[in-house]
Design a protein around this motif. Structure first.
Motif, PDB file in Angstrom:
ATOM      1  N   SER A 273     -12.130   4.750  -2.343  1.00 40.80           N
ATOM      2  CA  SER A 273     -11.680   3.347  -2.317  1.00 40.80           C
ATOM      3  C   SER A 273     -10.241   3.222  -2.785  1.00 40.80           C
ATOM      4  O   SER A 273      -9.887   2.324  -3.548  1.00 40.80           O
TER       5      SER A 273
ATOM      6  N   ARG B  74       0.814  -1.222   0.000  1.00 41.01           N
ATOM      7  CA  ARG B  74       0.000   0.000   0.000  1.00 41.01           C
ATOM      8  C   ARG B  74       0.841   1.264   0.000  1.00 41.01           C
ATOM      9  O   ARG B  74       0.322   2.336  -0.318  1.00 41.01           O
TER      10      ARG B  74
ATOM     11  N   PRO C 280      -6.583   2.168  -2.403  1.00 38.15           N
ATOM     12  CA  PRO C 280      -5.976   1.161  -1.518  1.00 38.15           C
ATOM     13  C   PRO C 280      -4.686   1.633  -0.860  1.00 38.15           C
ATOM     14  O   PRO C 280      -3.598   1.181  -1.198  1.00 38.15           O
TER      15      PRO C 280
ATOM     16  N   GLN D 191      -6.347   3.640   5.002  1.00 39.04           N
ATOM     17  CA  GLN D 191      -7.455   2.699   5.176  1.00 39.04           C
ATOM     18  C   GLN D 191      -7.008   1.490   5.970  1.00 39.04           C
ATOM     19  O   GLN D 191      -7.724   0.999   6.837  1.00 39.04           O
TER      20      GLN D 191
END
Lengths: 331, 543
Positions: free
Chosen positions: A279, A105, A281, A285
């Motif tokens: 959203s 990520r 990635p 998150q």
């Protein structure tokens, strides 16, 4: 002779700042570990609850799997000894090494952060210069109003409105994610695809900071315009553009870059909201999910990496200052 | 053989099912001419179905890490022995036939020939044995209870698995479907190591299902591709299934509208958006697909506190809540008031004749006066706290509704909101609450999902979704004992009805609403399985 002592002073300074960084990082680890332990609830219960039903024996086995049957001190020393071997441990929740989880990520987060920072800085500084050059006239008024607007609108709302307008109504840009998952793009197509996905989250994240940097640049420029050296530059015959960009802007960039360095950490926090809305990635998150799941090895890994990133960012800002203003390097 | 099974234990129901079948068929014939003609009647091969998942699953094997995200992925990768049809009857899957002997204490399954795991290894009865004895009975949060009476699985030959029971267990016929009792590969899980949660196949699964694992890009998406060696010759039709992790409900709504995703499970959009999607001819909002889970919303009392040991106090609180208004304010009018612990739509188990507590604040106040709780200064009788589950906006809004409703009868309710782990600790380990609201799945059989709320043996500190109220009652325990151990379906059914009557009469917990559970999908998607817990083998996308 002079050269040698100066070199020694420099290397001493480097060792000093490195050891200070190491102590900072150790403090980050200890504080975060203690904080995570103080949070009520544990990872085994969360995982058991996700099934919607629980059996006592499953929870006991999960607790063993998470290593929660050991004492807190044992858990802490196990973590430290991992860290000493440059390993962030294994996430028992995902059954993957924490390093692998985070590194998958990190690139996405850095892409988002750096592009947002780049856009915020460049457009903020340009807007600030334009405002300062036209102080009191309509471009200044208009841009000030715009900056005020961007400053006060919450980023998640702006993000959602951007999705509704650009993705749903106009269908220009994707609503979220980082790639078009149904196409198996390669090479340049894949890079272009990521760029399309980056536009909305990047602009949304940058919006607040554009406002900050614009206002900061404007006030710094106005302050500098009153100073003697600017008058001197004008008196010796430098053109207005040269005075504005070379004499004034270079000096105004010192406070702007200081604030940019300080905001780097905050930008990482802001990225979390953007990552959820789009959203994306990223690490934010992952950090949030891991806190909610009490998967402390991942949380600690991310916080550790985040503090390293902030330290690096501050180091870069210091170097930038030295280049902008050679007097700083001589101290 | 399949027939023989159904006749032997379902004899009483078989006729009724056939009658029901006729009515449904008749209904379909009547309705059919008015239905819009379908663009294409025969399935189209190929295409990728992109769908959303709210959260990234922890693992992909529902038999090991059970969660709602996993349950959206797992049925496509794995099969069960049987498929449970909507009417409760069974359809062959990995088992082609089964026979019940020895008064229900032995069940013999014949396995399908030529089934291979995704890595090429053939499926054998040893896999069934290990899946039940070594996995489901050991780590599955429900399997440990539902399969408790299975004492052994014999494997006389590679295609025969014989389940032996200590006592007849009718409940297993509602638990042997793929998503509940998954058949997993022994050669991958029987490693000699105890920790099943650490097996790498949990994130790179090897199944027998119509789709196989392709890739998982952490944080972004997950891809399953067609299993070319699937045992069903015509399935699957789709080339791949792609799951995108989209956390924000507004982002999911947008992705549905732009066509970036065509299928969204597990209440993907906010309840307020449902009507708009229902009115949109491009989408279907399907409330039927989660009826297997049968979610019921309830209000628990902490019966360890003397205040709530008085039936009048509990009854007064039940009478103060207007469930229709609760549904309209917090659940966008999509929930139905519950009349007991089992939803009315689960007709085979539901008892319509139970005590009810219709909205009546006047009577509630009279009961509170009578119980010795008069209105004091400021009109307050007493102050209690309330712990709502933190799973969604409607739950939080419901808690505020309770606060207002109880204020009207002189009870001050302090709502305490926490994050999930803190909530779990307070509700199920420390029992640190006065009142608590949550929802549980009832599942196909009350033994799996309902009795845990009322059984004294479900008071297990540290175990989520168990008996949190602390209700322990000899009469209720006796009825539950009959549900678990009664082999005769008719007598067992009577016990199930009695359990509901007792739950309503003793009121350890108020049954509030039958919750709306739904999925949203594009009308380009055809032949979806009736349950959200079944595979997309037969499904296809119109191009």
């Amino acid at each position: 002779m002079f050269d040698q002592s100066s070199r020694r002073r420099k290397s001493l300074k480097a060792v000093n700042s490195l050891s200070r960084s190491a102590v900072t990082i150790l403090c980050v680890v200890v504080v975060n570990f203690v904080l995570m332990q103080m949070l009520p609830g544990d990872a085994a219960e969360v995982l058991a609850a996700e099934s919607g039903s629980g059996s006592a024996s499953t929870v006991i086995q999960l607790r063993q799997h998470f290593g929660l049957d050991r004492s807190v001190l044992e858990q802490f020393f196990a973590y430290l000894s991992n860290l000493a071997q440059l390993s962030l441990g294994v996430s028992p929740r995902f059954n993957l090494p924490v390093t692998e989880l985070i590194l998958s990520r990190l690139g996405n987060t850095l892409l988002l952060l750096l592009s947002a920072m780049g856009i915020a800085l460049s457009s903020g500084v340009i807007a600030g210069v334009v405002m300062a050059a036209n102080v009191g006239r309509w471009p200044d008024r208009l841009l000030s109003l715009l900056a005020l607007l961007l400053y006060s609108v919450p980023a998640f709302w702006l993000g959602l409105m951007a999705i509704v307008f650009f993705a749903v109504k106009l269908e220009w840009l994707p609503t979220g994610g980082i790639v078009t998952v149904s196409q198996n793009n390669q090479g340049w197509d894949a890079a272009l695809d990521i760029c399309w996905h980056l536009v909305l989250p990047c602009l949304t994240l940058a919006s607040f900071y554009v406002a900050i940097f614009a206002r900061l640049t404007r006030s710094a420029m106005l302050e500098i315009s009153q100073q003697d050296f600017v008058r001197t530059a004008r008196a010796k015959g430098a053109g207005p553009l040269r005075v504005l960009l070379v004499h004034m802007l270079r000096n105004a960039l010192v406070p702007v870059s200081t604030v940019a360095g300080m905001h780097f950490g905050a930008l990482m926090g802001g990225a979390l909201v953007i990552e959820v809305v789009f959203s994306w990635p990223g690490m934010g998150q992952l950090a949030m999910d891991s806190v909610m799941a009490r998967d402390y090895s991942v949380v600690l890994g991310i916080l550790l990496l985040a503090s390293v990133l902030v330290i690096i960012a501050n180091g870069l800002v210091d170097a930038l200052h030295a280049w902008l203003d050679p007097r700083i390097a001589q101290d | 053989m399949a027939r023989r099974f159904e006749n032997s234990t379902h004899g009483k129901w078989a006729r009724r099912d056939i009658l029901k079948g006729f009515t449904i068929l008749g209904g379909a014939c009547l309705v059919a001419p008015w239905l819009p003609a379908r663009a294409a009647d025969s399935p189209v091969k190929g295409g990728s179905l992109v769908m959303s998942l709210q959260t990234e699953p922890v693992g992909l094997v529902q038999g090991i890490t059970t969660s709602s995200a996993t349950s959206s992925v797992s049925p496509h990768l794995f099969d069960g022995l049987v498929v449970v049809r909507k009417d409760g009857s069974l359809e062959p899957c990995l088992a082609t036939s089964w026979e019940v002997t020895d008064a229900g204490k032995t069940v013999t399954f014949k396995l399908r020939e030529g089934v291979r795991w995704h890595d090429g290894t053939p499926l054998t009865s040893a896999d069934v044995q290990f899946s039940i004895m070594g996995i489901a009975k050991k780590v599955h949060p429900r399997g440990t209870a539902t399969l408790a009476s299975v004492i052994a699985v014999d494997t006389p030959d590679p295609l025969t698995a014989v389940l032996r029971f200590s006592s007849p267990a009718p409940v297993i016929w509602r638990a042997l479907y793929g998503n509940e009792t998954m058949i997993l590969p022994r050669h991958i899980y029987d490693t000699g190591k105890d920790d099943l949660f650490a097996n790498p196949a949990n994130i790179r699964p090897v199944g027998t299902g119509p789709f196989r694992f392709k890739e998982w890009v952490k944080g972004s998406h997950l891809v399953l591709e067609r299993n070319p060696d699937y045992w069903h010759p015509a399935e699957p039709h789709l080339d791949s299934l792609i799951f995108k992790f989209i956390k924000d409900p507004a982002a999911r709504t947008a992705a549905l509208k732009t066509g970036e995703i065509s299928y969204a499970p597990n209440n993907p959009i906010s309840l307020q958006e449902v009507r708009a999607f229902q009115a949109n001819p491009e989408f279907t909002v399907d409330f039927e697909a989660y009826r297997d889970a049968a979610t019921l919303y309830f209000f628990d009392f902490n019966l360890r506190k003397p205040l709530f040991q008085d039936h009048r106090v509990r009854e007064a609180i039940a009478l103060s809540i207007d469930r229709n208004l609760l549904s309209r304010t917090a659940w966008a009018g999509l929930a139905t008031p519950a009349t007991g612990p089992i939803p009315a739509y689960q007709k085979s188990n539901y008892n319509p004749h139970t005590v009810q507590y219709p909205f009546d604040p006047k009577r509630a106040e009279a009961l509170l006066d009578e119980a010795g709780h008069p209105r004091g200064p400021g009109g307050i009788r007493f102050t209690i706290d309330h712990l709502p589950n933190p799973y969604g906006e409607p739950d939080r809004r419901s808690a505020l509704f309770f606060k207002q409703a109880l204020k009207a009868v002189g009870i001050e309710l302090e709502v305490k909101n926490f994050d999930t782990p803190t909530y779990l600790r307070k509700a199920f380990t420390d029992y640190d609450f006065d009142t608590h609201s949550a929802w549980y799945s009832s599942f196909l059989d009350p033994q799996i999902g309902v009795i845990r709320r009322f059984w004294s043996q479900s008071i297990k500190p540290g175990t989520p979704a168990a008996n949190a109220s602390g209700f322990a009652d000899a009469e209720m325990d006796a009825v539950i004992d009959r549900i678990i151990h009664e082999g005769d379906e008719v007598k067992r059914h009577e016990a199930i009805l009695e359990m509901q009557a007792l739950a309503q009469q003793k009121l350890p917990s108020i049954n509030l609403l039958e919750l709306p559970m739904f999925r949203v999908y594009s009308n380009r998607l055809h032949d979806l399985p009736p349950s959200a817990l079944q595979s997309f083998g037969p499904s296809w996308l119109q191009s």
